[in-house]
Scaffold this motif. Structure first.
Motif, PDB file in Angstrom:
ATOM      1  N   ALA A   3       0.829  -1.210   0.000  1.00 50.95           N
ATOM      2  CA  ALA A   3       0.000   0.000   0.000  1.00 50.95           C
ATOM      3  C   ALA A   3       0.861   1.257   0.000  1.00 50.95           C
ATOM      4  O   ALA A   3       1.998   1.249   0.474  1.00 50.95           O
ATOM      5  N   THR A   4       0.318   2.321  -0.516  1.00 50.63           N
ATOM      6  CA  THR A   4       1.044   3.596  -0.559  1.00 50.63           C
ATOM      7  C   THR A   4       0.652   4.529   0.585  1.00 50.63           C
ATOM      8  O   THR A   4       1.166   5.643   0.665  1.00 50.63           O
ATOM      9  N   ASN A   5      -0.232   4.072   1.450  1.00 46.78           N
ATOM     10  CA  ASN A   5      -0.633   4.897   2.592  1.00 46.78           C
ATOM     11  C   ASN A   5       0.547   5.054   3.558  1.00 46.78           C
ATOM     12  O   ASN A   5       1.561   4.371   3.425  1.00 46.78           O
ATOM     13  N   PRO A   6       0.442   5.941   4.525  1.00 42.20           N
ATOM     14  CA  PRO A   6       1.567   6.190   5.445  1.00 42.20           C
ATOM     15  C   PRO A   6       2.099   4.902   6.075  1.00 42.20           C
ATOM     16  O   PRO A   6       1.343   3.971   6.350  1.00 42.20           O
ATOM     17  N   ILE A   7       3.389   4.882   6.290  1.00 37.98           N
ATOM     18  CA  ILE A   7       4.063   3.678   6.784  1.00 37.98           C
ATOM     19  C   ILE A   7       3.485   3.166   8.100  1.00 37.98           C
ATOM     20  O   ILE A   7       3.494   1.970   8.356  1.00 37.98           O
ATOM     21  N   GLU A   8       2.950   4.038   8.928  1.00 38.07           N
ATOM     22  CA  GLU A   8       2.383   3.605  10.219  1.00 38.07           C
ATOM     23  C   GLU A   8       1.199   2.673  10.043  1.00 38.07           C
ATOM     24  O   GLU A   8       0.878   1.886  10.922  1.00 38.07           O
ATOM     25  N   SER A   9       0.486   2.759   8.910  1.00 41.43           N
ATOM     26  CA  SER A   9      -0.706   1.933   8.720  1.00 41.43           C
ATOM     27  C   SER A   9      -0.482   0.788   7.723  1.00 41.43           C
ATOM     28  O   SER A   9      -1.400   0.045   7.446  1.00 41.43           O
ATOM     29  N   ARG A  10       0.737   0.645   7.213  1.00 42.61           N
ATOM     30  CA  ARG A  10       1.051  -0.466   6.314  1.00 42.61           C
ATOM     31  C   ARG A  10       1.543  -1.659   7.112  1.00 42.61           C
ATOM     32  O   ARG A  10       2.061  -1.520   8.207  1.00 42.61           O
ATOM     33  N   PHE A  11       1.402  -2.829   6.535  1.00 43.68           N
ATOM     34  CA  PHE A  11       1.972  -4.032   7.141  1.00 43.68           C
ATOM     35  C   PHE A  11       3.434  -4.120   6.729  1.00 43.68           C
ATOM     36  O   PHE A  11       3.777  -3.815   5.588  1.00 43.68           O
ATOM     37  N   GLN A  12       4.289  -4.571   7.637  1.00 41.75           N
ATOM     38  CA  GLN A  12       5.638  -4.892   7.199  1.00 41.75           C
ATOM     39  C   GLN A  12       5.545  -6.167   6.365  1.00 41.75           C
ATOM     40  O   GLN A  12       4.596  -6.935   6.480  1.00 41.75           O
ATOM     41  N   LYS A  13       6.516  -6.407   5.526  1.00 42.45           N
ATOM     42  CA  LYS A  13       6.505  -7.618   4.710  1.00 42.45           C
ATOM     43  C   LYS A  13       6.915  -8.794   5.584  1.00 42.45           C
ATOM     44  O   LYS A  13       7.860  -8.710   6.366  1.00 42.45           O
ATOM     45  N   PHE A  14       6.156  -9.890   5.461  1.00 51.39           N
ATOM     46  CA  PHE A  14       6.440 -11.084   6.248  1.00 51.39           C
ATOM     47  C   PHE A  14       6.046 -12.321   5.482  1.00 51.39           C
ATOM     48  O   PHE A  14       5.265 -12.270   4.532  1.00 51.39           O
ATOM     49  N   ILE A  15       6.620 -13.436   5.871  1.00 51.67           N
ATOM     50  CA  ILE A  15       6.320 -14.748   5.285  1.00 51.67           C
ATOM     51  C   ILE A  15       5.168 -15.349   6.076  1.00 51.67           C
ATOM     52  O   ILE A  15       5.136 -15.266   7.305  1.00 51.67           O
ATOM     53  N   ILE A  16       4.234 -15.957   5.359  1.00 54.17           N
ATOM     54  CA  ILE A  16       3.104 -16.616   6.018  1.00 54.17           C
ATOM     55  C   ILE A  16       3.161 -18.111   5.719  1.00 54.17           C
ATOM     56  O   ILE A  16       3.323 -18.510   4.570  1.00 54.17           O
ATOM     57  N   VAL A  17       3.036 -18.925   6.755  1.00 56.88           N
ATOM     58  CA  VAL A  17       2.970 -20.367   6.598  1.00 56.88           C
ATOM     59  C   VAL A  17       1.618 -20.813   7.130  1.00 56.88           C
ATOM     60  O   VAL A  17       1.283 -20.570   8.288  1.00 56.88           O
ATOM     61  N   TYR A  18       0.834 -21.428   6.248  1.00 55.87           N
ATOM     62  CA  TYR A  18      -0.471 -21.960   6.639  1.00 55.87           C
ATOM     63  C   TYR A  18      -0.274 -23.425   7.020  1.00 55.87           C
ATOM     64  O   TYR A  18      -0.027 -24.269   6.179  1.00 55.87           O
ATOM     65  N   VAL A  19      -0.374 -23.703   8.299  1.00 52.86           N
ATOM     66  CA  VAL A  19      -0.069 -25.024   8.835  1.00 52.86           C
ATOM     67  C   VAL A  19      -1.297 -25.926   8.753  1.00 52.86           C
ATOM     68  O   VAL A  19      -2.416 -25.495   9.028  1.00 52.86           O
ATOM     69  N   ASP A  20      -1.066 -27.175   8.386  1.00 53.45           N
ATOM     70  CA  ASP A  20      -2.148 -28.152   8.324  1.00 53.45           C
ATOM     71  C   ASP A  20      -2.146 -28.978   9.595  1.00 53.45           C
ATOM     72  O   ASP A  20      -1.292 -29.827   9.804  1.00 53.45           O
ATOM     73  N   GLY A  21      -3.102 -28.718  10.473  1.00 50.23           N
ATOM     74  CA  GLY A  21      -3.197 -29.456  11.729  1.00 50.23           C
ATOM     75  C   GLY A  21      -4.421 -30.348  11.786  1.00 50.23           C
ATOM     76  O   GLY A  21      -4.800 -30.833  12.842  1.00 50.23           O
ATOM     77  N   ARG A  22      -5.043 -30.571  10.627  1.00 49.59           N
ATOM     78  CA  ARG A  22      -6.281 -31.341  10.619  1.00 49.59           C
ATOM     79  C   ARG A  22      -6.026 -32.829  10.824  1.00 49.59           C
ATOM     80  O   ARG A  22      -5.145 -33.415  10.216  1.00 49.59           O
ATOM     81  N   CYS A  23      -6.825 -33.410  11.675  1.00 47.46           N
ATOM     82  CA  CYS A  23      -6.763 -34.845  11.938  1.00 47.46           C
ATOM     83  C   CYS A  23      -7.377 -35.590  10.754  1.00 47.46           C
ATOM     84  O   CYS A  23      -8.482 -35.268  10.318  1.00 47.46           O
ATOM     85  N   ARG A  24      -6.662 -36.550  10.243  1.00 48.71           N
ATOM     86  CA  ARG A  24      -7.166 -37.354   9.127  1.00 48.71           C
ATOM     87  C   ARG A  24      -6.950 -38.841   9.429  1.00 48.71           C
ATOM     88  O   ARG A  24      -6.058 -39.455   8.842  1.00 48.71           O
ATOM     89  N   PRO A  25      -7.749 -39.410  10.348  1.00 49.44           N
ATOM     90  CA  PRO A  25      -7.562 -40.835  10.652  1.00 49.44           C
ATOM     91  C   PRO A  25      -7.960 -41.726   9.477  1.00 49.44           C
ATOM     92  O   PRO A  25      -7.543 -42.872   9.408  1.00 49.44           O
ATOM     93  N   THR A  26      -8.777 -41.192   8.551  1.00 53.79           N
ATOM     94  CA  THR A  26      -9.148 -41.960   7.357  1.00 53.79           C
ATOM     95  C   THR A  26      -9.026 -41.061   6.130  1.00 53.79           C
ATOM     96  O   THR A  26      -9.099 -39.838   6.220  1.00 53.79           O
ATOM     97  N   ARG A  27      -8.800 -41.676   4.994  1.00 49.18           N
ATOM     98  CA  ARG A  27      -8.771 -40.960   3.721  1.00 49.18           C
ATOM     99  C   ARG A  27      -9.759 -41.681   2.812  1.00 49.18           C
ATOM    100  O   ARG A  27      -9.588 -42.857   2.527  1.00 49.18           O
ATOM    101  N   ASP A  28     -10.819 -40.984   2.431  1.00 52.18           N
ATOM    102  CA  ASP A  28     -11.883 -41.587   1.607  1.00 52.18           C
ATOM    103  C   ASP A  28     -12.465 -42.824   2.275  1.00 52.18           C
ATOM    104  O   ASP A  28     -12.757 -43.816   1.617  1.00 52.18           O
ATOM    105  N   GLY A  29     -12.591 -42.784   3.603  1.00 52.30           N
ATOM    106  CA  GLY A  29     -13.187 -43.898   4.327  1.00 52.30           C
ATOM    107  C   GLY A  29     -12.219 -45.022   4.657  1.00 52.30           C
ATOM    108  O   GLY A  29     -12.550 -45.940   5.390  1.00 52.30           O
ATOM    109  N   THR A  30     -11.008 -44.963   4.120  1.00 57.42           N
ATOM    110  CA  THR A  30     -10.005 -45.994   4.375  1.00 57.42           C
ATOM    111  C   THR A  30      -9.049 -45.488   5.453  1.00 57.42           C
ATOM    112  O   THR A  30      -8.537 -44.372   5.340  1.00 57.42           O
ATOM    113  N   PRO A  31      -8.810 -46.300   6.493  1.00 55.56           N
ATOM    114  CA  PRO A  31      -7.877 -45.843   7.531  1.00 55.56           C
ATOM    115  C   PRO A  31      -6.500 -45.529   6.935  1.00 55.56           C
ATOM    116  O   PRO A  31      -5.971 -46.307   6.155  1.00 55.56           O
ATOM    117  N   VAL A  32      -5.963 -44.371   7.294  1.00 54.76           N
ATOM    118  CA  VAL A  32      -4.629 -43.992   6.837  1.00 54.76           C
ATOM    119  C   VAL A  32      -3.609 -44.920   7.478  1.00 54.76           C
ATOM    120  O   VAL A  32      -2.670 -45.377   6.854  1.00 54.76           O
TER     121      VAL A  32
END
Length: 126
Positions: free
Chosen positions: A46-75
């Motif tokens: 954004a070009t708005n004043p630096i106080e209201s901009r986000f600093q640049k950062f890396i985002i990691v979207y973590v997968d914490g979902r439990c999947r005891p089965t895949r398509d009904g078959t136990p993993v």
């Protein structure tokens, strides 16, 4: 995973970035949060004043979902007990569910693979 705008530009080759790990809620998956990347990116360039901009950062979207089965078959036929509430932590009574351990391994991998900024000490004042 989201790399900030300009991450791969040659002039930024030595620049390091903080990392934010986004942990989705129960019943969700990382893809449910990925659209947030566009909101963050727009606020990083954004070009708005630096106080209201986000600093640049890396985002990691973590997968914490439990999947005891895949398509009904136990993993894993012996079960990893993730369905018993190991949400983002290792199984408290032992067993194979080791999401907390995996999360720390992921953090090490991210630090070793990308130009991350080391954490710094911070003071919290009430």
């Amino acid at each position: 995973m989201f790399l900030p705008p300009g991450y791969n530009k040659p002039e930024n080759a030595e620049k390091r970035y903080p990392v934010v790990y986004f942990l989705h809620g129960y019943g969700q998956e990382p893809k449910d949060l990925v659209d947030l990347s566009s909101v963050f990116a727009l606020n990083m360039i954004a070009t708005n004043p630096i106080e209201s901009r986000f600093q640049k950062f890396i985002i990691v979207y973590v997968d914490g979902r439990c999947r005891p089965t895949r398509d009904g078959t136990p993993v894993d036929p012996t079960g990893d007990l993730c369905e018993r509430g190991t949400w983002y932590m290792d199984a408290p009574l032992g067993g194979k569910a080791r999401i907390e351990t995996a999360l720390f391994e992921l953090m090490t991998h991210i630090d070793n693979t990308y130009r991350t900024k080391a954490p710094s000490a911070a003071s919290v004042v009430e």
